[in-house]
Design a protein around this motif. Structure first.
Motif, short mmCIF file in Angstrom:
data_model
loop_
_atom_site.label_atom_id
_atom_site.label_comp_id
_atom_site.label_asym_id
_atom_site.label_seq_id
_atom_site.Cartn_x
_atom_site.Cartn_y
_atom_site.Cartn_z
N THR A 167 12.63 -28.94 14.91
CA THR A 167 12.99 -29.80 16.03
C THR A 167 12.66 -29.06 17.33
OG1 THR A 167 15.22 -28.87 16.17
CG2 THR A 167 14.91 -30.79 14.71
N ARG A 168 12.71 -29.78 18.43
CA ARG A 168 12.45 -29.14 19.72
C ARG A 168 13.47 -28.04 20.00
NH1 ARG A 168 10.81 -34.19 23.63
NH2 ARG A 168 8.96 -34.78 22.47
N LYS A 169 14.71 -28.30 19.65
CA LYS A 169 15.75 -27.29 19.85
C LYS A 169 15.47 -26.07 18.98
CE LYS A 169 20.73 -26.66 19.91
NZ LYS A 169 22.04 -27.24 19.64
N GLY A 170 15.07 -26.30 17.74
CA GLY A 170 14.73 -25.20 16.84
C GLY A 170 13.54 -24.41 17.35
N ILE A 171 12.59 -25.12 17.93
CA ILE A 171 11.41 -24.45 18.50
C ILE A 171 11.81 -23.58 19.67
CG2 ILE A 171 9.22 -24.81 19.71
CD1 ILE A 171 8.93 -27.40 17.98
N LEU A 172 12.69 -24.11 20.51
CA LEU A 172 13.16 -23.34 21.67
C LEU A 172 13.83 -22.05 21.23
CD1 LEU A 172 13.48 -23.26 24.75
CD2 LEU A 172 15.62 -24.51 24.47
N GLU A 173 14.64 -22.14 20.19
CA GLU A 173 15.30 -20.94 19.66
C GLU A 173 14.28 -19.97 19.07
OE1 GLU A 173 18.27 -22.27 16.89
OE2 GLU A 173 19.37 -23.36 18.44
N LEU A 174 13.31 -20.52 18.36
CA LEU A 174 12.30 -19.68 17.71
C LEU A 174 11.40 -18.98 18.73
CD1 LEU A 174 11.43 -18.87 14.85
CD2 LEU A 174 9.78 -20.73 14.93
N MET A 175 11.08 -19.66 19.81
CA MET A 175 10.20 -19.07 20.83
C MET A 175 10.81 -17.80 21.43
SD MET A 175 7.45 -20.83 21.08
CE MET A 175 6.58 -21.96 22.12
N GLY A 176 12.12 -17.78 21.54
CA GLY A 176 12.77 -16.60 22.11
C GLY A 176 13.16 -15.56 21.08
N MET A 188 0.65 -22.12 24.17
CA MET A 188 2.05 -22.45 23.92
C MET A 188 2.18 -23.88 23.40
SD MET A 188 4.02 -19.86 24.52
CE MET A 188 5.64 -20.52 24.80
N ILE A 189 1.44 -24.80 23.98
CA ILE A 189 1.49 -26.20 23.55
C ILE A 189 0.98 -26.31 22.11
CG2 ILE A 189 0.49 -28.49 23.94
CD1 ILE A 189 0.51 -27.70 27.00
N ARG A 190 -0.09 -25.61 21.78
CA ARG A 190 -0.60 -25.63 20.40
C ARG A 190 0.43 -25.05 19.43
NH1 ARG A 190 -5.55 -24.72 23.19
NH2 ARG A 190 -5.31 -22.47 23.16
N GLN A 191 1.11 -23.99 19.86
CA GLN A 191 2.13 -23.37 19.01
C GLN A 191 3.31 -24.32 18.81
OE1 GLN A 191 3.43 -19.55 20.43
NE2 GLN A 191 4.32 -19.01 18.47
N ILE A 192 3.72 -24.99 19.86
CA ILE A 192 4.81 -25.96 19.76
C ILE A 192 4.43 -27.06 18.78
CG2 ILE A 192 6.08 -27.76 21.00
CD1 ILE A 192 5.79 -25.87 23.52
N ARG A 193 3.21 -27.58 18.87
CA ARG A 193 2.74 -28.64 17.96
C ARG A 193 2.73 -28.14 16.52
NH1 ARG A 193 3.31 -33.26 18.36
NH2 ARG A 193 1.41 -33.86 17.35
N GLY A 195 8.63 -33.70 28.12
CA GLY A 195 9.82 -33.30 27.37
C GLY A 195 9.81 -31.82 27.07
N TYR A 196 8.63 -31.29 26.71
CA TYR A 196 8.50 -29.85 26.48
C TYR A 196 8.88 -29.09 27.75
CZ TYR A 196 5.49 -30.93 22.39
OH TYR A 196 4.98 -31.39 21.22
N GLU A 197 8.40 -29.58 28.87
CA GLU A 197 8.68 -28.91 30.14
C GLU A 197 10.17 -28.98 30.48
OE1 GLU A 197 6.08 -30.62 33.08
OE2 GLU A 197 4.36 -29.47 32.36
N LYS A 198 10.79 -30.13 30.24
CA LYS A 198 12.21 -30.31 30.54
C LYS A 198 13.07 -29.35 29.73
CE LYS A 198 15.72 -33.88 30.97
NZ LYS A 198 16.03 -35.31 30.79
N LEU A 199 12.68 -29.11 28.47
CA LEU A 199 13.42 -28.18 27.62
C LEU A 199 13.12 -26.72 27.94
CD1 LEU A 199 13.19 -29.90 24.13
CD2 LEU A 199 15.25 -29.51 25.48
N GLY A 200 12.09 -26.48 28.72
CA GLY A 200 11.72 -25.11 29.05
C GLY A 200 10.79 -24.47 28.04
N LEU A 201 10.16 -25.29 27.19
CA LEU A 201 9.23 -24.75 26.20
C LEU A 201 7.92 -24.32 26.84
CD1 LEU A 201 9.77 -27.32 23.32
CD2 LEU A 201 10.45 -24.92 23.33
#
Length: 132
Positions: A85-94, A72-77, A45-51
């Motif tokens: 949320t995953r969407k919030g994480i995606l926004e935060l990563m960028g 990156m995986i540790r940071q996502i966790r 799922g992380y990969e599908k979202l591009g995280l």
């Protein structure tokens, strides 16, 4: 005469050594899941979202993750544990470091408020128990 037996480093041997060192740090999907406690489906799922994306595959076709991907995986966790949320994480990563700091400070404030509420609830429960 000892120095004659030593193998001199060439550009090829340095490059080969560097590649071997990188392979030692790479881990398979199964190893990453076991280490982090996440499921294969979650990581996909992380990969599908591009995280995160795998660094490649080994000779058996197993996905490999290097140090960067593992971090990156540790940071996502970590972000998920903070409540993003995953969407919030995606926004935060960028986002910029300044924005990340703002978001993290807000999350910490929310966690502290929740902690205070939990402490109050614990105290109320103790008082109730004492009255029984």
């Amino acid at each position: 005469m000892r120095f004659l037996r030593e193998k001199f480093l060439t550009a090829h041997s340095v490059q080969f050594y560097g590649m071997a060192g990188m392979k030692l740090k790479q881990k398979t999907l199964r190893e990453i899941c076991a280490e982090t406690g996440i499921s294969r489906r979650t990581l996909q799922g992380y990969e599908k979202l591009g995280l995160v994306a795998s660094a490649g595959k080994n000779k058996y076709g197993h996905l490999l993750y290097g140090e960067t991907e593992q971090q990156m995986i540790r940071q996502i966790r970590f972000y998920q544990k903070l409540g993003l949320t995953r969407k919030g994480i995606l926004e935060l990563m960028g986002a910029s470091d300044r924005r990340k700091k703002e978001v993290l400070m807000e999350l910490v404030e929310q966690l502290e408020a929740e902690c205070r509420q939990q402490q109050e609830l614990i105290e109320q429960a103790r008082k109730y128990i004492a009255m029984l």
